[in-house]
Design an enzyme around this catalytic site. Structure first.
Site, PDB file in Angstrom:
ATOM      1  N   HIS A   1       0.889  -1.158   0.000  1.00 33.73           N
ATOM      2  CA  HIS A   1       0.000   0.000   0.000  1.00 33.73           C
ATOM      3  C   HIS A   1       0.928   1.208   0.000  1.00 33.73           C
ATOM      4  CE1 HIS A   1      -2.919  -2.934   1.924  1.00 33.73           C
ATOM      5  NE2 HIS A   1      -3.454  -2.604   0.769  1.00 33.73           N
TER       6      HIS A   1
ATOM      7  N   ASP B   1       2.468   1.809   3.278  1.00 31.38           N
ATOM      8  CA  ASP B   1       3.417   0.817   3.799  1.00 31.38           C
ATOM      9  C   ASP B   1       4.835   1.323   3.550  1.00 31.38           C
ATOM     10  OD1 ASP B   1       1.494  -1.119   4.564  1.00 31.38           O
ATOM     11  OD2 ASP B   1       1.386  -1.879   2.509  1.00 31.38           O
TER      12      ASP B   1
HETATM   13  C1  XLS Z   1      -9.024  -6.591   0.629  1.00 36.37           C
HETATM   14  C2  XLS Z   1      -7.988  -6.708  -0.370  1.00 36.37           C
HETATM   15  C3  XLS Z   1      -6.752  -5.899  -0.071  1.00 36.37           C
HETATM   16  C4  XLS Z   1      -6.006  -5.677  -1.338  1.00 36.37           C
HETATM   17  C5  XLS Z   1      -4.919  -4.664  -1.308  1.00 36.37           C
HETATM   18  O1  XLS Z   1     -10.031  -7.251   0.655  1.00 36.37           O
HETATM   19  O2  XLS Z   1      -7.686  -8.038  -0.616  1.00 36.37           O
HETATM   20  O3  XLS Z   1      -5.979  -6.525   0.906  1.00 36.37           O
HETATM   21  O4  XLS Z   1      -5.491  -6.862  -1.812  1.00 36.37           O
HETATM   22  O5  XLS Z   1      -5.387  -3.403  -1.063  1.00 36.37           O
END
Ligand code: XLS
Ligand code: MG
Length: 344
Positions: free
Chosen positions: A50, A53
């Protein structure tokens, strides 16, 4: 393609403290360098991010580049690459009602700014991929937003990102619900339709998460096949899900091995991975796991994937086809199950 030719990735959120909506953390926070080391030790090649992150969103503008470069250096030191950067546009107080589709134009402007900052981070981390999981782009009650306008806001956001960086590719990761009651663009099909409206359709595709397809009542391998046919399956988040409830992010194949096999088989048979696509494992450790074993879900998911690749490569396709040709699907059913039980 052999199993070793696949490249694997996970995000920092996949090594986590175990906090959930009903209880506090049960494990210590692990610093990002240690997470990189864990992924390296497990033979992963990529880490997913993200934006925050890598660089907290409140970092001072003049310091953002330095912070991102530090993370890039850390990746280099661990022999890892960044697979993608996803703007975490669902935690800021301004984004309570979904920033991209917010009724307030000021909030929509924030979404654009935040998206652009995420692109800057991606550039420095060395990836051209933005994953768009539009977490809060939907409604708690249907009457609160105008759905036709919301579709246009989604397109405007995508176009603005494509404009901002001519090399950027956007991978929509669609999910039908949670945290919202109902999401806009809930499925892969919705996002693919949207991609052709974008100003450069060749740079808009999808990342498919198994659990999200299952929450839609769909078979993940069919969703993947459909995106592959469009030439737009640029990422996967493999995991598993036990029925229609919250997004469980269980270890890949741990609920339904046959469903997992079908996903692996469609990827293997269609040369997924030969154009830089990565096998992402968006799995969570059970809350019961103690600190020292809170990464086994990643190891186990990767191992399940690799064993299923072997099954896919070695399965007797002639025998398979003979049942198809004879329309003897009972025998085909038994054949697949025996293969999955190691009794081919
Ligand atoms: C949530 C998603 C999230 C994405 C990344 O349900 O899986 O973790 O993969 O933002
Ligand atoms: Mg995911």
């Amino acid at each position: 393609m052999t199993s070793t030719q696949f490249k694997f990735s996970a995000g920092p959120w996949n090594i986590h403290t175990g906090a959930d909506p009903f209880g506090p953390p049960v494990r210590d926070e692990v610093v990002i360098a240690r997470k990189m080391q864990i992924l390296r030790d497990l033979d992963f090649d990529y880490m997913q991010f993200h934006d925050d992150d890598a660089v907290p969103d409140n970092a001072h503008a003049s310091d953002r580049e330095r912070q991102a470069k530090k993370v890039k250096q850390m990746l280099d030191d661990h022999g890892l690459e960044a697979e993608f950067v996803a703007p975490r546009i669902w935690e800021d107080p301004r984004t309570i009602d979904g920033p991209i589709t917010a009724n307030d134009p000021e909030v929509r402007r924030y979404a654009l700014e935040r998206g652009k900052r995420a692109v800057d981070v991606a550039r420095i981390l060395g990836t051209d991929r933005m994953v768009l999981w539009p977490a809060r782009e939907g409604t708690y009650i249907r009457e609160s937003k105008k759905p036709v306008e919301a579709s246009q806001h989604m397109l405007d956001f995508i176009d603005a990102m494509l404009d901002y960086d001519p090399n950027l590719r956007i991978l929509g990761e669609m999910k039908p619900n949670e945290p919202m009651d109902q999401m806009y663009l809930p499925s892969t099909g919705h996002m693919l339709a949207m991609s052709y409206k974008a100003k450069d359709p060749s740079r808009v595709g999808v990342l498919i998460e198994s659990a999200h397809s299952i929450l839609l009542g769909l078979d993940p391998s069919d969703e993947m096949a459909y995106a592959l046919w469009h030439g737009k399956l640029w990422g996967v988040h493999l995991n598993d899900q036990n029925g229609l409830k919250f997004d469980e992010d269980k270890a890949f194949g741990s609920v339904n091995l046959r469903r997992a096999f079908n996903q692996v088989d469609v990827l293997v048979q269609n040369n997924y991975g030969t154009h830089g696509e990565v096998v992402g494992l968006d799995v969570k450790a059970m809350r019961t796991q103690k600190d020292d074993v809170a990464f086994h879900h990643l190891r186990n998911s990767k191992e399940t994937f690799e064993i299923l690749v072997e099954v896919s490569l070695n399965i007797d396709r002639q025998e398979w086809q003979s049942y198809v040709a004879a329309r003897d699907y009972e025998s085909l059913d038994r054949f697949i199950i025996r293969n999955l039980m190691g009794r081919a």
